[in-house]
Enzyme design. Structure first.
Site, PDB file in Angstrom:
ATOM      1  N   HIS A 123      -3.824   0.575   0.559  1.00 60.35           N
ATOM      2  CA  HIS A 123      -3.271   1.563  -0.376  1.00 60.35           C
ATOM      3  C   HIS A 123      -4.392   2.564  -0.679  1.00 60.35           C
ATOM      4  O   HIS A 123      -5.575   2.201  -0.666  1.00 60.35           O
ATOM      5  CB  HIS A 123      -2.861   0.816  -1.652  1.00 60.35           C
ATOM      6  CG  HIS A 123      -2.118   1.616  -2.665  1.00 60.35           C
ATOM      7  ND1 HIS A 123      -2.738   2.482  -3.520  1.00 60.35           N
ATOM      8  CD2 HIS A 123      -0.799   1.654  -2.981  1.00 60.35           C
ATOM      9  CE1 HIS A 123      -1.832   3.025  -4.329  1.00 60.35           C
ATOM     10  NE2 HIS A 123      -0.643   2.546  -4.016  1.00 60.35           N
ATOM     11  N   GLN A 203      -0.029  -6.704  -4.373  1.00 60.54           N
ATOM     12  CA  GLN A 203       1.239  -7.177  -3.793  1.00 60.54           C
ATOM     13  C   GLN A 203       1.162  -8.657  -3.412  1.00 60.54           C
ATOM     14  O   GLN A 203       2.033  -9.155  -2.685  1.00 60.54           O
ATOM     15  CB  GLN A 203       1.602  -6.351  -2.533  1.00 60.54           C
ATOM     16  CG  GLN A 203       1.702  -4.859  -2.761  1.00 60.54           C
ATOM     17  CD  GLN A 203       2.861  -4.478  -3.686  1.00 60.54           C
ATOM     18  OE1 GLN A 203       3.762  -5.279  -3.963  1.00 60.54           O
ATOM     19  NE2 GLN A 203       2.835  -3.248  -4.181  1.00 60.54           N
ATOM     20  N   CYS A 364       1.718   5.704  -0.536  1.00 59.16           N
ATOM     21  CA  CYS A 364       0.253   5.780  -0.766  1.00 59.16           C
ATOM     22  C   CYS A 364      -0.525   5.089   0.348  1.00 59.16           C
ATOM     23  O   CYS A 364      -1.571   4.458   0.091  1.00 59.16           O
ATOM     24  CB  CYS A 364      -0.154   5.182  -2.123  1.00 59.16           C
ATOM     25  SG  CYS A 364       0.511   6.078  -3.511  1.00 59.16           S
TER      26      CYS A 364
HETATM   27  N1  PLP Z   1      -2.844  -1.635  -4.127  1.00 61.74           N
HETATM   28  C1  PLP Z   1      -1.643  -1.903  -3.622  1.00 61.74           C
HETATM   29  C2  PLP Z   1      -1.520  -2.761  -2.407  1.00 61.74           C
HETATM   30  C3  PLP Z   1      -0.502  -1.388  -4.236  1.00 61.74           C
HETATM   31  O1  PLP Z   1       0.710  -1.645  -3.733  1.00 61.74           O
HETATM   32  C4  PLP Z   1      -0.649  -0.573  -5.384  1.00 61.74           C
HETATM   33  C5  PLP Z   1       0.528   0.051  -6.013  1.00 61.74           C
HETATM   34  O2  PLP Z   1       1.560   0.215  -5.427  1.00 61.74           O
HETATM   35  C6  PLP Z   1      -1.929  -0.344  -5.885  1.00 61.74           C
HETATM   36  C7  PLP Z   1      -3.002  -0.892  -5.226  1.00 61.74           C
HETATM   37  C8  PLP Z   1      -2.146   0.463  -7.130  1.00 61.74           C
HETATM   38  O3  PLP Z   1      -1.629  -0.208  -8.227  1.00 61.74           O
HETATM   39  P1  PLP Z   1      -1.587   0.486  -9.674  1.00 61.74           P
HETATM   40  O4  PLP Z   1      -0.945   1.808  -9.465  1.00 61.74           O
HETATM   41  O5  PLP Z   1      -0.786  -0.458 -10.503  1.00 61.74           O
HETATM   42  O6  PLP Z   1      -2.995   0.610 -10.132  1.00 61.74           O
END
Ligand code: PLP
Length: 406
Positions: A123, A203, A364
């Site tokens: 991400h 996740q 993302c």
């Molecule tokens: N990492 C992963 C694998 C994610 O799916 C997400 C959000 O979809 C994030 C990081 C970021 O999470 P947050 O927006 O809750 O900080």
């Protein structure tokens, strides 16, 4: 399937509501999960009866709130089997947890010429903070590639882990491809070369049992809102020794023992990393979300979601022109796909009008899109409250999209 899903759905009032023409089918759980009534109620109760700032008051409400906040830390410690409660740092979410480590670990351990390793399936929040660190310190970002199944090329790992590598930042589960990475094996390899490992569990933690001691990861991070808790609260687990050696990320109240204009003495863990007023009622909501999930049992959840995901994949595969991205051997309940000649946004909009909430776009994870040469996908991400009837509606929706745009 061993869950009483009808009974579980009673705990999630939002799922009962009608949208345009029928009941909501919520398949966007990787973006955020819905909240059980116990979480909503406890947040209300604390605002109604006990609201007061933590750690700073001697009065009844402040004491009560502090105790509940620290109890939440213990619940999380037990949930991920950390050794100490002070290894659990409250943050605003996964993104802040990663930024905290990228800054603080970076300050302590990274110098010019060092290397940070990430994967092609991360991400953006597990890429950009490391890029920023590399820029700051003149270090180098390196990448473990994926194959067309959406699995990591682990054959490359030994070559990518060099004497210059200081940290590997890797996702537990890909939010786009659903791939579950073999963390234990990867962490052991990294440690053999003296490389620290941060696991992005955004996740992971809501779908399978996480034991940070057994994994031996150095950091594990996740968001409350993706595990049926409130927004604005998240967790950084870090090994005590590392957290002790890392400088604070933010300065302010609560993170100090004493302040003079000449010198400030920082607080001990965990408060050293919790400057300012934290989201204390969010932490209590997260505590109750974790209790809720634990009562159902993570292994029951994992088993149910696996069956539902497998049903979804089988039904999608029956539709000509549907291509699924991510066919790893070990996969979570995230299914990304495209319908031939249909833009993912168009598909998402038609599905929306059929009361089906899916995510569309890059999720993302632009590097994954670039790898597959696509602009985006439709993503159905399933939770334990989803049903086969809902999947049937999704399939009906996909068929309708095909007809409309075909
Ligand atoms: N990492 C992963 C694998 C994610 O799916 C997400 C959000 O979809 C994030 C990081 C970021 O999470 P947050 O927006 O809750 O900080």
């Amino acid at each position: 399937m061993n869950l009483d899903v009808d009974k579980i759905r009673e705990d999630f009032p939002i799922l009962k509501q009608n949208l345009y023409s029928g009941q909501l089918v919520y398949l966007d759980n990787a973006a955020t999960t819905q909240k059980p009534i116990s979480v909503i109620n406890i947040i209300n109760e604390y605002y109604l009866k006990y609201n007061a700032n933590i750690h700073r008051g001697v009065h009844y409400l402040s004491e009560k709130m502090t105790q509940a906040y620290e109890a939440s830390r213990k619940t999380i410690k037990n949930f991920i089997n950390a050794e100490h409660a002070h290894e659990i740092i409250f943050t605003s979410g996964t993104t802040e947890s990663i930024n905290l480590v990228a800054f603080s670990f970076g300050e302590q351990y990274i110098k010019e010429g060092d290397e940070i390793l990430v994967t092609q399936m991360e991400h953006h929040s597990n890429i950009v903070p490391w890029q920023m660190l590399c820029e700051r310190k003149k270090a180098k970002l390196k990448v473990i590639n994926i194959n067309t199944f959406g699995e990591l090329f682990l054959g490359e790992l030994d070559n990518l882990l060099t004497e210059k590598t200081k940290l590997l930042a890797i996702t537990h589960v890909s939010n786009t491809l659903g791939t579950i990475n073999p963390l234990k094996e990867i962490i052991a390899k990294a440690h053999k070369k003296g490389v620290y490992v941060l696991v992005d569990g955004a996740q992971g933690v809501q779908h399978q049992q996480v034991d940070v001691v057994d994994l031996d990861c150095d950091f594990y991070v996740f968001s409350g809102h993706k595990i049926y808790g409130p927004t604005g609260i998240g967790v950084l687990y870090g090994k005590e020794k590392l957290l002790n050696e890392m400088p604070p990320y933010k300065g302010g109240g609560d993170m100090i023992k004493s302040v003079t204009f000449e010198k400030t003495i920082y607080n001990d863990l965990p408060l050293k990393f919790e400057a300012g007023t934290s989201n204390f009622i969010g932490a209590i909501g997260l505590d109750h979300a974790i209790r809720y999930v634990s009562n159902i049992g993570i292994s029951n959840i994992a088993e149910y979601e696996k069956e539902l995901a497998s049903y979804t994949s089988i039904e999608l595969a029956k539709i000509e022109g549907v291509k699924v991205f991510g066919n790893a051997m070990n996969k979570s309940s995230i299914i990304s796909f495209n319908i031939q000649d249909v833009h993912s946004f168009d598909a998402g909009m038609v599905l929306d009008k059929m009361n089906i909430a899916v995510r569309t776009g890059t999720h993302c994870t632009q590097p994954i899109m670039d790898f597959f040469g696509i602009s985006g996908t439709v993503r159905a991400s399933l939770a334990f409250y989803n049903t086969t009837q809902e999947i049937d509606k999704l399939i009906e929706g996909v068929q309708k999209v095909k007809k409309l745009f075909g």
